[in-house]
Design a protein around this motif. Structure first.
Motif, mmCIF file in Angstrom:
data_model
loop_
_atom_site.group_PDB
_atom_site.id
_atom_site.type_symbol
_atom_site.label_atom_id
_atom_site.label_comp_id
_atom_site.label_asym_id
_atom_site.label_seq_id
_atom_site.Cartn_x
_atom_site.Cartn_y
_atom_site.Cartn_z
ATOM 1 N N SER A 39 0.825 -1.209 0.000
ATOM 2 C CA SER A 39 0.000 0.000 0.000
ATOM 3 C C SER A 39 0.857 1.256 0.000
ATOM 4 C CB SER A 39 -0.921 -0.004 1.221
ATOM 5 O OG SER A 39 -1.655 1.184 1.293
ATOM 6 N N ALA A 40 1.946 1.238 0.743
ATOM 7 C CA ALA A 40 2.821 2.412 0.827
ATOM 8 C C ALA A 40 3.523 2.699 -0.501
ATOM 9 C CB ALA A 40 3.858 2.194 1.932
ATOM 10 N N PRO A 98 0.029 7.776 -5.326
ATOM 11 C CA PRO A 98 -1.163 8.506 -4.883
ATOM 12 C C PRO A 98 -2.208 8.553 -6.002
ATOM 13 C CG PRO A 98 0.817 9.707 -4.278
ATOM 14 C CD PRO A 98 1.252 8.575 -5.166
ATOM 15 N N GLY A 99 -3.428 8.248 -5.649
ATOM 16 C CA GLY A 99 -4.518 8.244 -6.617
ATOM 17 C C GLY A 99 -4.638 6.956 -7.414
ATOM 18 N N ASP A 149 -7.274 0.663 1.745
ATOM 19 C CA ASP A 149 -8.263 1.153 0.789
ATOM 20 C C ASP A 149 -7.739 1.208 -0.641
ATOM 21 O OD1 ASP A 149 -10.161 1.435 2.777
ATOM 22 O OD2 ASP A 149 -9.689 3.552 3.127
ATOM 23 N N ASN A 150 -6.423 1.284 -0.830
ATOM 24 C CA ASN A 150 -5.881 1.387 -2.179
ATOM 25 C C ASN A 150 -5.451 0.032 -2.763
ATOM 26 O OD1 ASN A 150 -3.664 1.081 -0.525
ATOM 27 N ND2 ASN A 150 -2.410 2.609 -1.575
ATOM 28 N N ILE A 151 -5.926 -1.048 -2.137
ATOM 29 C CA ILE A 151 -5.635 -2.403 -2.614
ATOM 30 C C ILE A 151 -6.923 -3.207 -2.693
ATOM 31 C CG2 ILE A 151 -4.489 -4.600 -2.081
ATOM 32 C CD1 ILE A 151 -2.285 -3.073 -0.736
#
Length: 109
Positions: free
Chosen positions: A9-10, A14-15, A38-40
């Motif tokens: 995730s890190a 971004p976006g 949330d980004n995965i």
């Protein structure tokens, strides 16, 4: 698995959003304690579908070409053989690509 997901995730821009393909390995299983950022999005492969998991071909290649027909005297010898096989493989990205590429899964421009 939570620490692994947090590391991935890190690294997601971004976006952007990452899709992580998971096979049936025990540590890929979802449970109440698994925290998916949330980004995965986790995408599970169907059971018993090694043709969809290129890593299965990598393991098969190593077993057939570097680790077959061998007998080791000690656990440390097994570790050495596996490490040497892995080093051989990662030193040749074209070999990895040839083992893991699926023509039917490639997108052409």
């Amino acid at each position: 698995m939570n620490a692994h997901l947090a590391e991935i995730s890190a690294e997601v821009a971004p976006g952007a959003h990452a899709v992580l393909v998971c096979d049936g390995a025990g540590w890929h299983q979802r449970g109440k304690r698994l925290v998916v950022p949330d980004n995965i999005t986790l995408l599970s492969l169907p059971p018993y579908s090694p043709e969809l998991n290129p890593m299965e071909n990598v393991w098969a290649y190593l077993r057939q070409n570097k680790l077959c027909a061998s007998v080791w005297d000690a656990y440390e010898d097994i570790l050495d053989a596996c490490q040497n096989a892995w080093r051989f493989l990662i030193a040749d990205p074209d070999r990895i690509r040839s083992i893991g590429t699926r023509q039917w899964a490639c997108v052409s421009p």
